[in-house]
Design an enzyme around this catalytic site. Structure first.
Site, PDB file in Angstrom:
ATOM      1  CG  ASP A  29     -31.685 -33.652 -13.223  1.00 22.97           C
ATOM      2  OD1 ASP A  29     -32.602 -34.499 -13.377  1.00 22.97           O
ATOM      3  OD2 ASP A  29     -31.802 -32.483 -13.616  1.00 22.97           O
ATOM      4  CD  GLU A  46     -34.336 -30.389 -14.569  1.00 21.93           C
ATOM      5  OE1 GLU A  46     -34.159 -31.502 -14.036  1.00 21.93           O
ATOM      6  OE2 GLU A  46     -33.932 -30.120 -15.719  1.00 21.93           O
ATOM      7  CG  ASP A  69     -42.409 -33.457 -19.371  1.00 16.38           C
ATOM      8  OD1 ASP A  69     -42.782 -34.156 -20.342  1.00 16.38           O
ATOM      9  OD2 ASP A  69     -41.495 -33.787 -18.604  1.00 16.38           O
ATOM     10  CG  HIS A  82     -35.688 -34.657 -14.475  1.00 13.80           C
ATOM     11  ND1 HIS A  82     -34.925 -33.842 -15.280  1.00 13.80           N
ATOM     12  CD2 HIS A  82     -36.018 -35.720 -15.258  1.00 13.80           C
ATOM     13  CE1 HIS A  82     -34.813 -34.385 -16.470  1.00 13.80           C
ATOM     14  NE2 HIS A  82     -35.462 -35.523 -16.485  1.00 13.80           N
TER      15      HIS A  82
HETATM   16  P1  PGA Z   1     -34.896 -40.697 -21.066  1.00 11.87           P
HETATM   17  O1  PGA Z   1     -35.281 -39.407 -20.190  1.00 11.87           O
HETATM   18  O2  PGA Z   1     -36.066 -41.599 -20.999  1.00 11.87           O
HETATM   19  O3  PGA Z   1     -34.667 -40.173 -22.437  1.00 11.87           O
HETATM   20  O4  PGA Z   1     -33.682 -41.289 -20.429  1.00 11.87           O
HETATM   21  C1  PGA Z   1     -35.858 -39.599 -18.946  1.00 11.87           C
HETATM   22  C2  PGA Z   1     -36.171 -38.252 -18.321  1.00 11.87           C
HETATM   23  O5  PGA Z   1     -35.408 -37.307 -18.516  1.00 11.87           O
HETATM   24  O6  PGA Z   1     -37.189 -38.152 -17.625  1.00 11.87           O
END
Ligand code: PGA
Length: 268
Positions: A136, A143, A67, A138
């Site tokens: 959440d 999302e 992404d 994702h």
């Molecule tokens: P993080 O984010 O590795 O900074 O915890 C993970 C994500 O949001 O996919």
């Protein structure tokens, strides 16, 4: 799903890097799906070490990132372009022409999404996709409520995600509200997925992802339908898993089986 529970972040990173190195060893022109965020940083550092000290060769590897934020130029310090060069690409021998990251700062992002899907196909599909997980649920920026069959597209980020990501931005700086992300359908087509998570703040969502129903509410739960998934998590992240003892037992048994098969092969 193979759930591997390790001691801490360092062990998670080492173990994950070993998996990636092993796959590149077997297929030097591996198509590698990459993730950003704090979770895979240690894995990238370890891959850099293996490249420097053990000669892991990335010259034929092709990479696709999950992404990118909309509206950030590649040289913005919080863009995922910048992150990837800073944390990995600048330190290994991957060829720039083999690096693909969604373009978030173009006029017509929809065309850029289609282009991305085409490129993945042209390169033969993703062999190994590294994934982190948001609180959440994702994966990528898919999302809650994302279609389980979705393709690369623009997503509006949840308030929770924006809040979580604000820690990377300067005080007062606006956190992007949109991102381009590979879809859940796109991710599902990777031949193998490697999900990483560390820390107590991921424990609740991981329990839902691994042991809850497959649902668009926790988009990572879609991995339950994937034929080849490895989940490497640390003790803190694993603390809510109901089947934790079984995963640890199964892993021990799998290792024993591997050893005995190797031993058997040697004997022949
Ligand atoms: P993080 O984010 O590795 O900074 O915890 C993970 C994500 O949001 O996919």
């Amino acid at each position: 799903m193979r759930v591997i529970i390790v001691k801490d972040y360092k062990d998670m990173s080492r173990r994950a890097a070993k998996v990636v190195a092993n796959r590149i060893g077997k297929k030097p022109d591996l198509v590698l799906g990459l993730a950003t965020g704090s979770t895979p940083e240690g894995t990238y550092s370890e891959l850099i070490r293996i490249h420097r000290e053990e000669g892991l060769n990335f010259s034929k590897v092709r990479s696709f990132n999950l992404d990118e934020y909309c509206g950030l130029s590649p040289d913005h310090p919080q863009s995922y372009h910048y992150f990837m060069y800073d944390k990995l690409f600048n330190h290994i021998n991957i060829r720039p022409e083999n690096i693909y990251i969604p373009k978030g700062d173009v006029e017509n992002a929809n065309i850029s999404c289609e282009w991305y899907e085409e490129k993945i196909k042209e390169e033969g599909g993703i062999d190994l996709q590294i994934l982190g997980i948001g609180r959440d649920g994702h994966i990528g920026f898919n999302e809650p409520g994302s279609s389980l069959g979705s393709r690369t597209r623009i997503k509006t980020l949840t308030k929770e995600t924006i809040q979580d990501n604000a820690r990377f931005f300067k005080k007062g700086e606006e956190v992007p509200r949109y991102a381009i992300t590979m879809g859940l359908g796109t991710i599902s087509e990777a031949r193998e997925c490697l999900l990483l998570a560390s820390g107590a703040n991921k424990a609740e969502v991981l329990q839902k992802c691994i042991e809850g129903p497959v649902s668009a509410e926790i988009t990572a739960s879609l991995l339950q339908l994937h034929p080849r998934v490895m989940i490497i998590i640390d003790e803190e992240a694993a603390q809510n898993l109901r089947q934790k003892d079984y995963y640890q037992y199964a892993e021990k048994m799998a290792e024993e089986l591997e050893v005995s098969q190797k031993f058997g092969a040697r004997k022949k």
